[in-house]
Design a protein around this motif. Structure first.
Motif, PDB file in Angstrom:
ATOM      1  N   SER A 122      -5.546   2.284  -9.362  1.00  0.00           N
ATOM      2  CA  SER A 122      -4.753   1.149  -9.826  1.00  0.00           C
ATOM      3  C   SER A 122      -3.378   1.136  -9.141  1.00  0.00           C
ATOM      4  N   THR A 123      -2.757   2.305  -9.060  1.00  0.00           N
ATOM      5  CA  THR A 123      -1.427   2.424  -8.439  1.00  0.00           C
ATOM      6  C   THR A 123      -1.491   2.067  -6.955  1.00  0.00           C
ATOM      7  N   VAL A 124      -2.454   2.655  -6.267  1.00  0.00           N
ATOM      8  CA  VAL A 124      -2.573   2.444  -4.823  1.00  0.00           C
ATOM      9  C   VAL A 124      -2.870   0.970  -4.516  1.00  0.00           C
ATOM     10  N   GLU A 125      -3.688   0.354  -5.355  1.00  0.00           N
ATOM     11  CA  GLU A 125      -4.008  -1.062  -5.148  1.00  0.00           C
ATOM     12  C   GLU A 125      -2.725  -1.897  -5.093  1.00  0.00           C
ATOM     13  N   LYS A 126      -1.773  -1.564  -5.972  1.00  0.00           N
ATOM     14  CA  LYS A 126      -0.512  -2.325  -6.000  1.00  0.00           C
ATOM     15  C   LYS A 126       0.314  -2.080  -4.727  1.00  0.00           C
ATOM     16  N   PHE A 127       0.346  -0.847  -4.258  1.00  0.00           N
ATOM     17  CA  PHE A 127       1.061  -0.527  -3.007  1.00  0.00           C
ATOM     18  C   PHE A 127       0.460  -1.302  -1.828  1.00  0.00           C
ATOM     19  N   LEU A 128      -0.875  -1.423  -1.823  1.00  0.00           N
ATOM     20  CA  LEU A 128      -1.538  -2.118  -0.712  1.00  0.00           C
ATOM     21  C   LEU A 128      -1.402  -3.629  -0.861  1.00  0.00           C
ATOM     22  N   ALA A 129      -1.547  -4.113  -2.092  1.00  0.00           N
ATOM     23  CA  ALA A 129      -1.529  -5.567  -2.316  1.00  0.00           C
ATOM     24  C   ALA A 129      -0.173  -6.182  -1.990  1.00  0.00           C
ATOM     25  N   CYS A 130       0.904  -5.411  -2.168  1.00  0.00           N
ATOM     26  CA  CYS A 130       2.229  -5.975  -1.887  1.00  0.00           C
ATOM     27  C   CYS A 130       2.594  -5.823  -0.409  1.00  0.00           C
TER      28      CYS A 130
END
Ligand code: UT7
Length: 323
Positions: A122-130
């Protein structure tokens, strides 16, 4: 432009040494029959003397990079979900980053016990999505054997060591073909700390401590909370839970997994289970099971996969992805 976190490859590593139920029954008051019937576990892997969480994690990460056809210079984020770090600091992620020869980007550990891998995804998804990072190694790595009380039959028969890793890449939604992480749901209820914890720590006893668990109380919470998380993730993604191709659960107890399958009306043949041969590897269990599904040809590109976990905290959560 909208960015999706797409799985490009996965890797697994299990220590060589296998500890069977039969061997355990010679050192604690238990039987192979009790462990199999109550948990579904037959054997587990145990890290060798001197073999650290970072060694397991680096081996799994190397395999994931190879599967993705990438090398160290492609990765700009390393996140390790672990409860059994090599050192109090620096992070196991920093140590793994160096072992892999990655010289750019960021690295950190994340601690949500058995739910750690879901929290990390979940955390990594946010780093990649932004758009801040492009390619991440998400690693679940544990040496739980180091924090077990080997005289406590109610916990020492349950856990094993191992590591699994996924390479996630930021891809433009328009070219990702629907692939990538589609949603997740994270929870914690700290009022239940006492149900599952380690009785030591830096700021309390200055020792490492051992795992303590009120197993039947955790068990009673498990099916309801896990099922609710899975339903919530599916609902948010506007799909029916029964439309998933594969269910990749945290491997704590075969009876919990079967309870969730029954409650959500899933099929038993949708479950990727590794519990018999690995036991509960905490944050490593989900990537290990995912890799098993990929390695044996069950999980294929485009398949809909639902992941879930519950652990100390209590923490729990679920994540939905198109492989
Ligand atoms: O990954 C993090 C989340 N963890 C979990 O989700 C684990 C959840 N809990 C469980 O999986 C189960 O509760 C256990 C497998 C830990 C225990 O199974 P249970 O059916 O809940 O057993 P219990 O704790 O209620 O114990 C039943 C009996 C007890 O004996 P008495 O008091 O009835 O005489 C225990 O002392 O089983 C006994 N027992 C054992 N007997 C043989 C407990 N451990 C063992 C053992 N071998 N290893």
């Amino acid at each position: 432009m909208s960015l999706k976190a797409v799985v490009r490859g996965c890797g697994a590593y299990l220590p060589e040494r296998v500890l069977t139920n039969l061997e355990l029954s010679k050192t604690v008051d238990t039987t192979d029959e009790w462990i199999r019937e109550r948990t579904g576990i037959e054997e587990r892997h145990i890290a060798a003397e001197g073999e650290k969480t970072s060694d397991l994690g680096a081996a799994a990460a190397k395999a994931a990079l190879e599967a993705a056809g990438m090398n160290a210079s492609d990765i700009d984020l390393v996140v390790v979900a672990t409860t059994t770090p090599d050192l109090t600091f620096p992070s196991t992620a920093a140590i793994i980053q160096a072992k892999l020869g990655i010289e750019q980007g960021a690295a950190f550990d994340l601690q949500a016990v058995c739910t750690g891998f879901i929290y990390a995804m979940s955390t990594v998804e946010k780093f990649l999505a932004c758009g801040q990072h492009k390619r991440a190694l998400v690693i679940g790595a544990e040496t739980f054997s180091r924090i077990l009380d080997w005289e406590d039959r109610s916990t020492c028969v349950l856990f094993g060591d191992g590591a699994g890793a996924l390479v996630l890449e930021a891809q433009d939604e328009s070219t990702a073909n629907g692939r990538g992480l589609m949603g997740d749901y994270l929870r914690c209820d700290g009022r239940m700390v006492d149900l599952l914890y380690v009785d030591g720590g830096v700021s309390s006893t200055k020792t490492t401590g051992h795992v303590r668990m009120q197993g039947n109380k955790v068990f009673r919470e498990a099916v309801t909370r896990i099922s609710e998380a899975m339903e919530r993730v599916a609902e948010n993604a506007k799909i029916d839970v029964r439309d998933i191709d594969w269910f990749v659960p945290h491997q704590a107890n075969a009876r919990i997994i079967q309870g969730v399958v029954r409650k959500l009306d899933l099929r038993r043949d949708q479950v990727i289970s590794t519990i018999a041969g690995q036991g509960n590897t905490s944050a490593a269990s989900i990537p290990l099971a995912y890799c098993q599904g990929v390695a044996d040809g069950r999980i294929k590109e485009g398949d809909l996969v639902l992941l879930e976990a519950m652990g100390g905290g209590l923490t729990w959560g679920a994540a939905l992805l198109r492989a």
